[in-house]
Motif scaffolding. Structure first.
Motif, PDB file in Angstrom:
ATOM      1  N   SER A  96      63.766  45.057  55.981  1.00  0.00           N
ATOM      2  CA  SER A  96      64.491  45.910  55.353  1.00  0.00           C
ATOM      3  C   SER A  96      65.238  47.063  56.087  1.00  0.00           C
ATOM      4  O   SER A  96      66.130  47.720  55.661  1.00  0.00           O
ATOM      5  CB  SER A  96      63.653  46.978  54.255  1.00  0.00           C
ATOM      6  OG  SER A  96      62.754  47.415  54.920  1.00  0.00           O
TER       7      SER A  96
ATOM      8  N   SER B 101      71.533  47.184  57.062  1.00  0.00           N
ATOM      9  CA  SER B 101      70.262  47.375  56.256  1.00  0.00           C
ATOM     10  C   SER B 101      70.275  48.396  55.229  1.00  0.00           C
ATOM     11  O   SER B 101      69.576  48.377  54.370  1.00  0.00           O
ATOM     12  CB  SER B 101      69.124  47.684  57.566  1.00  0.00           C
ATOM     13  OG  SER B 101      69.396  48.940  58.124  1.00  0.00           O
TER      14      SER B 101
ATOM     15  N   ASN C  15      66.119  43.678  49.476  1.00  0.00           N
ATOM     16  CA  ASN C  15      65.003  44.000  50.222  1.00  0.00           C
ATOM     17  C   ASN C  15      63.576  44.098  49.448  1.00  0.00           C
ATOM     18  O   ASN C  15      62.543  44.113  50.087  1.00  0.00           O
ATOM     19  CB  ASN C  15      65.361  45.335  50.871  1.00  0.00           C
ATOM     20  CG  ASN C  15      66.366  45.639  51.971  1.00  0.00           C
ATOM     21  OD1 ASN C  15      66.870  44.520  52.449  1.00  0.00           O
ATOM     22  ND2 ASN C  15      66.923  46.675  52.198  1.00  0.00           N
TER      23      ASN C  15
ATOM     24  N   ASN D 186      62.665  40.747  50.458  1.00  0.00           N
ATOM     25  CA  ASN D 186      62.734  40.303  51.969  1.00  0.00           C
ATOM     26  C   ASN D 186      63.613  39.161  52.047  1.00  0.00           C
ATOM     27  O   ASN D 186      63.433  38.152  52.776  1.00  0.00           O
ATOM     28  CB  ASN D 186      61.531  40.029  52.487  1.00  0.00           C
ATOM     29  CG  ASN D 186      60.658  41.270  52.934  1.00  0.00           C
ATOM     30  OD1 ASN D 186      61.025  42.309  52.708  1.00  0.00           O
ATOM     31  ND2 ASN D 186      59.985  41.340  54.026  1.00  0.00           N
TER      32      ASN D 186
END
Length: 123
Positions: free
Chosen positions: A30, A53, A75, A78
Motif C-alpha cells: 500500500s 501509492s 489497497n 493488495n
C-alpha cells in the motif's frame, strides 16, 4: 518478502478487452508504487503503466497504450489491475507486475516481479 501473482491473461480477438490482476503479499504494497511491464518475443521488457501509492493514485502510461489501458489499485485487497481495451495484435506479450523501488519520484523497478501472464491478441 513480497510475492506478486498475476491473473487474467488469455487469448482475445483484436478490439477486445482483458483485465489483468496482480495480487501482492505483504504490508508494503500500500505504500509503494506499482507498475505493469510487458515483453514480446525477441523484444526487451517495456514499461506499460505505473500507479503511485497515494490516495490519488497518479498514473502514467506508455504512448502505445494511452487511451486504451487503465491501471488502478485496491489497497484493501493488495491488488493492482490493468484494464486493457481495444486490444491490438501488437499488444501480444507476457505481462508482468512489479513493485516500485522508490517511494516517490520517477518509477524505478524493484527486484520483485510476478511470474507473468500471457496475453495473445489475434487479428
Amino acid at each position: 518478502q513480497v510475492q506478486l501473482v498475476e491473473y487474467g491473461g488469455g487469448l482475445v480477438q483484436a478490439g477486445g478487452s482483458l483485465r489483468l490482476s496482480c495480487a501482492a503479499s505483504g504490508r508494503i504494497f500500500s505504500i509503494k508504487p506499482m507498475g505493469w511491464y510487458r515483453q514480446a518475443p525477441g523484444k526487451q521488457r517495456e514499461l506499460v503503466a505505473t500507479i503511485t501509492s497515494g490516495g490519488g493514485g497518479g498514473t502514467n502510461y506508455a504512448d502505445s497504450v494511452k487511451g486504451r489501458f487503465t491501471i488502478s489499485r485496491d489497497n484493501t485487497k493488495n491488488t493492482v489491475y490493468l484494464q486493457m481495451n481495444s486490444l491490438k495484435p501488437e499488444d501480444t506479450a507476457v505481462y508482468y507486475c512489479n513493485l516500485g523501488l522508490l517511494y516517490s519520484g520517477p518509477y524505478s523497478p524493484s527486484e520483485y516481479w510476478g511470474q507473468g501472464t500471457q496475453v495473445t491478441v489475434s487479428s
